[in-house]
Write an enzyme that holds these catalytic residues in place. Structure first.
Site, PDB file in Angstrom:
ATOM      1  N   HIS A 122      35.206  15.265  65.938  1.00  0.00           N
ATOM      2  CA  HIS A 122      34.686  14.785  67.347  1.00  0.00           C
ATOM      3  C   HIS A 122      34.199  15.899  67.254  1.00  0.00           C
ATOM      4  CE1 HIS A 122      39.508  13.218  68.666  1.00  0.00           C
ATOM      5  NE2 HIS A 122      39.800  13.353  67.054  1.00  0.00           N
ATOM      6  N   ASP A 166      39.584  14.338  60.906  1.00  0.00           N
ATOM      7  CA  ASP A 166      40.074  14.564  62.243  1.00  0.00           C
ATOM      8  C   ASP A 166      39.586  15.751  62.463  1.00  0.00           C
ATOM      9  OD1 ASP A 166      40.966  13.976  65.171  1.00  0.00           O
ATOM     10  OD2 ASP A 166      43.208  14.724  64.407  1.00  0.00           O
TER      11      ASP A 166
HETATM   12 ZN   LIG Z   1      44.010  11.427  67.890  1.00  0.00          ZN
END
Ligand SMILES: [Zn+2]
Lengths: 436, 346
Positions: free
Chosen positions: A69, A314
């Site tokens: 992200h 992640d």
């Molecule tokens: Zn996720």
């Protein structure tokens, strides 16, 4: 463009089954030659190549993280594409796949292209993963063909799982036609409302509502059923940040049945268990949550036996003030780009004796294959000159305060890591070099 | 691991917030206390209670105690406030509805502000489980947990223990050990899942040898509760639990919670209400406790709450004594260093 000769190192390239002392010549952003030690000296002199001494170091294809992200557009106070990719470079990564839960959601070719623009000042290659549905609202499909043409390498509504059977069926079918994988954050949110950790005894003791294992496994099972019903051999389901033994079993079963199902596991899910939140440490709060010890072990075993295709971080940066809140109010997610190699090396290679070639495969070659990133995760001649050099024997202490990421939300502050990145080269440019 | 091995990066490091370790005299969970700590708190409570009021004022004379209440509370707040005042301390009450909390100030900033204003100890009531851990970490002050979400309410468990011991062993505070409550069965009945009182009691009482029976319907009492610690069992048949019990602790039931869980109110009362008929038939001698607030006519009838078996008013009185002891422990360096040397019980 300059040339670089990396000499004296031990080249580990799982894509070629290579683990030997080799010199590597990079030219015009590509791997131009690979040969026995000393054999490329003349060619390098002719090119006036820059020399990188790699004696005592591992020379491997640059790491590939298919789940990060980067927070841009919209949340530059947490991370930007520039800062996130700088952190990635420091962690040995040369390619990252950026999730679409930005503000606005990346559901358009415009945003997809914007993210790849040189104006973003990315240090390494960014591959956007686009939203599977408009605004990730789970209602109307985005335009997969156009997104792919703009550079998207997959579709997902990460963070907002696609719950409806009918829309998921449409997603799988349309993505198959476009030749894109569907990446699912498997969480049946009907079972996880108000939950902030794993369900079970610890959640009861802490007075927190828990997410049951079944919230993950039932959605993985549902997706696999829809994939099987689709009967389109091009269809590919990729399960993001898998965290439970039950869901892993479902993935293995599906593969035995010949379905194209892949999965990734985040380092925190094979390094930590739910005990890490026992004093309400918000830097150990993420979704899926840290699970019970049995699930942690199952992730580890799944990786070792080869059932897991990829390690993915992640990487989810959050500002300090967001994490310094009551546990239930703090956002989910931890940073991971600068600790992935060190943790994987320490646990899988150091403790469980997984060969280096497997470690590199899990962090580079296989993730590149999962998302079909051509010319990545390999040092074969003609591949992109994406290379990481690291000292596989070096132990070091990770310090969150020294992190390159804009955010410092990590449970691994002060942890001993194994394997120190000394240089990262992205498409022939040295993008990170550790101070001597 | 050696810090000298960390190499400087190309991008200059920003500083991270200083980590402050937890004050050793904080009380966030009953698990923070060793049995010795528990014994010492009970002894201090008795000593302070019997002391001359003027002498008592000297213990914490002009010391500054803040009460930070994010939830409304009569009993606990007043009890802590009285305890602090009887020890001579100055108290400041900050409640969510009359402060900048309403304007969205974070718990961290509120804690830092209170510390800057001179607070030496903060008593925190908060709807989020674990909030006292955050406050403790960001202020470094001794924090007394006055109830956090569904997690714990340790001072309540200590006052319940004092009430139980007084009834079973007389008013003289004896030293506590692993066998102090051997042979004693205590039933906790009602909404265990949402209850911080239940959690603190079920973790504390078995450590003194008590057997704890939990009773309630499935949605309010998950099976996993029985594994929360040793000495805990589930007996869903309240009558059967009562037959074995010397003490019964009734918990408040919120009617809307039953409705949300599709539990019928009349059915609940039929199976779990403490009323005279049931008490007489199943546990005529048992001590009846209730942490309050009571919903009369639901989990307990007025006849039982005000009857001869009830120790509810005593619980309230014991609350002040226990909280005096906790404040002295939190604010006097002797007990702090003592707690530090013993370390934290896991
Ligand atoms: Zn996720």
């Amino acid at each position: 463009m300059t040339s670089i000769l990396i000499r004296g190192g031990r080249v580990v390239d799982p894509s070629a089954g290579l683990d030997a002392d080799r010199d590597l010549l990079l030219k015009d952003g590509r791997v131009s030659a690979i040969d026995a030690p000393g054999k490329l000296n003349a060619a390098a002199r002719q090119e006036s190549a820059e020399i990188l001494e790699a004696k005592g170091l591992i020379v491997a294809p640059g790491l590939v993280d298919i789940h990060v992200h980067l927070r841009e557009p919209g949340q530059g106070y947490k991370e930007t594409i520039a800062s996130g990719t700088a952190a990635a470079a420091a962690g040995g990564f040369t390619a990252v796949c950026a999730m679409p839960n930005t503000i606005p959601v990346n559901d358009s070719p415009e945003t997809t292209r914007w993210m790849q623009s040189p104006d973003r000042k990315a240090q390494i290659r960014v591959f956007p993963i686009a939203a599977a549905t408009r605004g990730s609202m789970g209602e109307a499909l985005t335009e997969y063909g156009a997104l792919k043409a703009a550079g998207a390498v997959g579709v997902t509504d990460d963070g907002k799982p696609i719950l409806g059977d009918s829309i998921m069926r449409q997603t799988l079918a349309a993505a198959a036609r476009a030749g894109l994988p569907v990446i699912q954050h498997a969480e049946d949110t009907r079972m996880t409302g108000g939950c902030s950790m794993n369900a079970g005894l610890l959640a009861f003791r802490l007075g927190l509502r828990g997410m049951p294992v079944e919230a993950e496994s039932s959605l993985v099972e549902r997706d696999i059923r829809l994939l099987a019903e689709l009967k389109d051999s091009r269809a590919h389901l990729h399960v993001a940040h898998l965290s439970t033994a039950k869901a892993l079993e479902a993935v293995k079963r599906a593969r035995r049945n010949g379905l194209h199902v892949t999965c990734e596991v985040a380092p925190h899910h094979f390094v930590l268990n739910e005990e890490a939140v026992s004093e309400y440490n918000t830097n150990a709060k993420m979704n899926p949550p840290l699970r019970a010890e049995a699930d942690r072990k199952a992730m580890l075993e799944g990786i070792i036996e080869g059932a897991v295709d990829s390690i993915a971080t992640d990487h989810a940066p959050h500002a300090a003030h967001e994490k310094e809140q009551e546990f239930e109010r703090a956002p989910n997610g931890i940073t991971g780009l600068e600790t992935a190699l060190g943790l994987t090396m320490a646990v899988l290679h150091g403790k469980h004796k997984l060969p280096l070639s497997r470690v590199i495969a899990l962090l580079s070659t296989q993730p590149a294959t999962v998302l079909n990133l051509k010319g990545r995760g390999s040092l074969a001649v003609g591949s992109f000159a994406d290379v990481v050099l690291f000292d596989a024997k070096k132990e070091w202490a990770f310090q969150a305060s020294a992190s390159v990421s804009k955010s410092k939300n990590t449970p691994f502050d002060g942890w001993t890591m194994l394997g120190r990145v000394t240089a990262t080269i992205s498409e022939g440019r040295i993008v990170y070099q550790a101070a001597k | 691991m050696s810090k000298s091995q960390v190499k400087p990066r190309k991008i200059s490091a920003t500083s991270t917030p200083q980590v402050i370790s937890r004050h050793p005299a904080s009380l966030l969970s009953v698990n923070d206390l060793s049995l010795d700590d528990v014994g010492s708190i009970l002894r201090t409570a008795s000593t302070l209670e019997s002391e001359d009021a003027l002498k008592r004022m000297k213990h914490l004379f002009k010391r500054r105690v803040s009460l930070l209440f994010y939830e409304s509370s009569t009993r606990t707040r007043t009890s802590f406030e009285l305890a602090a005042k009887q020890l001579g301390a100055d108290t400041v009450l900050v409640s969510a509805l009359s402060s900048s909390i309403e304007k969205g100030e974070s718990l961290k900033d509120t804690g830092i502000t209170l510390r800057a204003l001179g607070a030496e100890c903060i008593i925190l009531r908060h709807p989020a489980s674990g909030a006292p851990y955050l406050l403790s970490q960001v202020t470094g002050l001794p924090i007394l947990n006055a109830g956090d979400g569904m997690h714990e309410h340790p001072s309540q468990a200590l006052l319940d223990l004092r009430t139980i011991l007084t009834h079973l062993h007389g008013p003289k505070a004896a030293p506590v050990s692993e066998t102090t409550l051997k042979g004693v069965t205590i039933t906790i009945c009602g909404d265990i899942f949402h209850s911080r009182v239940a959690r603190s009691n079920m973790l504390l009482l078995p450590r003194l040898g008590a057997r704890v029976l939990l009773s309630g319907p499935q949605p309010l009492l998950p099976e996993t509760a029985a594994s929360a610690g040793p000495g805990i069992e589930i007996e869903r048949d309240f009558d059967k639990a009562l037959q074995q019990s010397q003490v019964v602790m009734m918990l408040r039931i919120q009617a809307e919670r039953l409705a949300g869980l599709n539990l019928d109110l009349d059915e609940y009362k039929l199976r779990y209400q403490a009323n005279t008929t049931r008490m007489a038939a199943q546990a005529g001698d048992a001590l009846v406790l209730h942490p309050g607030p009571i919903i009369r006519g639901l989990e307990i009838t007025s006849e039982v709450a005000d009857g001869p078996q009830s120790a509810i008013a005593e619980q309230v009185r014991n609350g002040v004594a226990i909280r005096m002891a906790l404040l002295v422990r939190a604010l006097t360096s002797k007990s702090s260093s003592n707690a530090a040397s013993k370390g934290k019980r896991k």
